[in-house]
Design an enzyme around this catalytic site. Structure first.
Site, PDB file in Angstrom:
ATOM      1  N   TRP A   1      -0.078  -2.244 -10.125  1.00 45.04           N
ATOM      2  CA  TRP A   1      -0.647  -3.020  -9.009  1.00 45.04           C
ATOM      3  C   TRP A   1      -1.918  -3.724  -9.456  1.00 45.04           C
ATOM      4  O   TRP A   1      -2.138  -4.894  -9.151  1.00 45.04           O
ATOM      5  CB  TRP A   1      -0.898  -2.129  -7.801  1.00 45.04           C
ATOM      6  CG  TRP A   1       0.349  -1.495  -7.272  1.00 45.04           C
ATOM      7  CD1 TRP A   1       0.629  -0.173  -7.197  1.00 45.04           C
ATOM      8  CD2 TRP A   1       1.510  -2.174  -6.748  1.00 45.04           C
ATOM      9  NE1 TRP A   1       1.877   0.025  -6.666  1.00 45.04           N
ATOM     10  CE2 TRP A   1       2.436  -1.176  -6.384  1.00 45.04           C
ATOM     11  CE3 TRP A   1       1.845  -3.521  -6.563  1.00 45.04           C
ATOM     12  CZ2 TRP A   1       3.690  -1.484  -5.839  1.00 45.04           C
ATOM     13  CZ3 TRP A   1       3.094  -3.822  -6.016  1.00 45.04           C
ATOM     14  CH2 TRP A   1       3.996  -2.816  -5.659  1.00 45.04           C
TER      15      TRP A   1
ATOM     16  N   ASP B   1      -8.240  -2.228  -3.937  1.00 39.30           N
ATOM     17  CA  ASP B   1      -6.940  -1.992  -3.320  1.00 39.30           C
ATOM     18  C   ASP B   1      -6.890  -0.502  -2.962  1.00 39.30           C
ATOM     19  O   ASP B   1      -6.895   0.356  -3.844  1.00 39.30           O
ATOM     20  CB  ASP B   1      -5.849  -2.349  -4.345  1.00 39.30           C
ATOM     21  CG  ASP B   1      -4.434  -2.146  -3.820  1.00 39.30           C
ATOM     22  OD1 ASP B   1      -4.264  -1.543  -2.739  1.00 39.30           O
ATOM     23  OD2 ASP B   1      -3.490  -2.602  -4.510  1.00 39.30           O
TER      24      ASP B   1
ATOM     25  N   LYS C   1       1.865   3.178   3.477  1.00 35.32           N
ATOM     26  CA  LYS C   1       1.714   4.436   2.750  1.00 35.32           C
ATOM     27  C   LYS C   1       1.089   5.507   3.647  1.00 35.32           C
ATOM     28  O   LYS C   1       1.508   6.645   3.625  1.00 35.32           O
ATOM     29  CB  LYS C   1       0.831   4.243   1.509  1.00 35.32           C
ATOM     30  CG  LYS C   1       1.160   3.006   0.664  1.00 35.32           C
ATOM     31  CD  LYS C   1       2.352   3.204  -0.251  1.00 35.32           C
ATOM     32  CE  LYS C   1       2.939   1.922  -0.791  1.00 35.32           C
ATOM     33  NZ  LYS C   1       2.110   1.135  -1.676  1.00 35.32           N
TER      34      LYS C   1
HETATM   35  C1  LIG Z   1       2.463  -0.223  -2.468  1.00 30.45           C
HETATM   36  C2  LIG Z   1       1.266  -0.804  -3.102  1.00 30.45           C
HETATM   37  C3  LIG Z   1       1.082  -2.197  -3.219  1.00 30.45           C
HETATM   38  C4  LIG Z   1       2.115  -3.190  -2.753  1.00 30.45           C
HETATM   39  O1  LIG Z   1       2.120  -3.238  -1.381  1.00 30.45           O
HETATM   40  P1  LIG Z   1       3.038  -4.277  -0.590  1.00 30.45           P
HETATM   41  O2  LIG Z   1       2.568  -4.061   0.804  1.00 30.45           O
HETATM   42  O3  LIG Z   1       4.468  -3.875  -0.826  1.00 30.45           O
HETATM   43  O4  LIG Z   1       2.754  -5.631  -1.106  1.00 30.45           O
HETATM   44  C5  LIG Z   1      -0.081  -2.656  -3.787  1.00 30.45           C
HETATM   45  N1  LIG Z   1      -1.014  -1.819  -4.243  1.00 30.45           N
HETATM   46  C6  LIG Z   1      -0.866  -0.477  -4.161  1.00 30.45           C
HETATM   47  C7  LIG Z   1      -1.951   0.422  -4.671  1.00 30.45           C
HETATM   48  C8  LIG Z   1       0.280   0.059  -3.586  1.00 30.45           C
HETATM   49  O5  LIG Z   1       0.418   1.399  -3.510  1.00 30.45           O
END
Ligand SMILES: *Cc1c(COP(=O)(O)O)cnc(C)c1O
Length: 360
Positions: free
Chosen positions: A102, A172, A196
């Site tokens: 990511w 993030d 999540k």
């Molecule tokens: C799941 C995840 C993403 C991607 O998220 P989307 O909503 O599918 O774009 C990005 N960064 C992290 C840390 C993630 O766990």
């Protein structure tokens, strides 16, 4: 009905209480005569749900007044473009720490808009640790520094934030939001896809310091400009109404659980059950260096691909689902977000013990 223990990395478990409330209110929310799904986002009823959700997020995360909270669409992945479009605006430079897929995607996307620099990486050891940095590693001219706080795929987490001097830190927090307290004032911006730890897929939460708004690149699409959403209370267009409502239910559940300090304590206790077992197992072992272990995502292996596959399949039959590791790592991964009860982890460990006895 028998609900399984779902160790999915995302979308993932929601608290049962949240699902029950959503079910109870499915046909009629309050005395509105309609489902939240059917409400106009411009209605008084829906605005009240939205405002309460934002207020509860601000309260639970202790978000200062000089930060805007935005409820957007497009997932965390859309942020990988929105961040450079909006923030790479003074020197067109940004620094990235590459702690997994990511983080790398965010870096690559930013490189399309300006000078993105990978300051440090843990790719050399399959991202099994968080690379150490000092203030001297960062370009003081960078418009921001980006990190991925909890690396969902590899199971690492920042326990100490990098010192970036005066350069705003952007993080993030998709897979650790609401799992423990964070000091929002240490960041220029935080963002998270909700699927999540907060809500069903569809809403992305952005928390951004107000002074960072308003300098987007000229060609930034209207919908990708934070100002568009900040000036319109996230209602420039239709927001992901239902996901925001469920996020509101989750926040009420967290408040009832005692807030983020209590969540942290619970999550630490829960993760310790699994890590303690892994540290003493003769068959299974964790893949992450102990000091950087995530509370939310726990990857582990037996060291034998066939045995891993056998474990995943027997676990599934026993009601422990989605425990296969990410395709880039192999092995297993147990994602144990807020909604996973400690009994789920205890039962998984019992099952692992039994598997170990049978297969060693
Ligand atoms: C799941 C995840 C993403 C991607 O998220 P989307 O909503 O599918 O774009 C990005 N960064 C992290 C840390 C993630 O766990």
């Amino acid at each position: 009905m028998a609900r399984v223990y779902n160790f999915s990395a995302g979308p993932s478990m929601l608290p049962e209480e949240v699902l029950k409330t959503a079910a109870d209110e499915m046909l009629e929310f309050g005395t509105s005569g309609q489902s939240v799904m059917e409400m106009s986002h411009r209605s008084k009823e829906y605005q009240a749900i939205f405002d309460e959700t934002e207020a509860n997020l601000r309260e639970v995360m202790n978000i200062p007044d000089n930060y805007k909270v935005l409820f957007l669409q497009g997932g965390a992945s859309t942020q990988f473009a929105m961040i450079p479009l909006n923030l790479m605006n003074k020197n067109k430079k940004a620094d990235f720490i590459i702690t997994g897929q990511w983080a790398n995607k965010a870096y690559k996307e930013a490189a399309r808009y300006g000078e993105a620099r990978a300051v440090a990486s843990s790719a050399d050891k399959t991202y099994s640790y968080i690379p150490k940095t000092t203030a001297a590693d960062f370009d003081p001219e960078a418009d921001f520094v980006h990190i991925c706080m909890n690396n969902t795929i590899y199971g690492t987490k920042y326990k100490e934030l990098p010192d970036t001097g005066n350069v705003p830190l952007v993080a993030d927090i998709s897979s650790c939001i609401l799992s423990e307290p964070v000091d929002v004032t240490k960041f220029g911006m935080l963002y998270a896809g909700a699927q999540k730890n907060v809500a069903p897929a569809g809403v992305t939460i952005v928390i951004i310091r107000e002074d960072l708004l308003g300098n987007a690149m000229d060609f930034t699409p209207t919908m990708l400009n934070y100002v568009t959403h900040a000036e319109n209370g996230s209602m420039f267009n239709t927001p992901p109404c239902y996901a925001i409502y469920v996020a509101g239910l989750t926040l009420k559940w967290i408040k009832k659980m005692g807030g983020l300090e209590a969540m942290k304590e619970y999550n630490e206790k829960k993760a310790a059950v699994l890590y303690d077992f892994l540290d003493n197992s003769k068959l299974f072992k964790g893949t992450v260096v102990p000091e950087d272990r995530s509370l939310m995502n726990v990857p582990f292996v037996t060291g034998n691909d066939e045995l891993d596959a056998k474990f995943v399949s027997e676990a599934k039959a026993a009601g422990f689902v989605n425990i296969k590791g990410h395709r880039s790592v192999g092995g297993m991964r147990a994602s144990i977000y807020n909604a996973m009860p400690i009994e789920g982890v205890e039962k998984l460990v019992e099952f692992m013990k039994k598997f170990e006895e049978e297969n060693l």
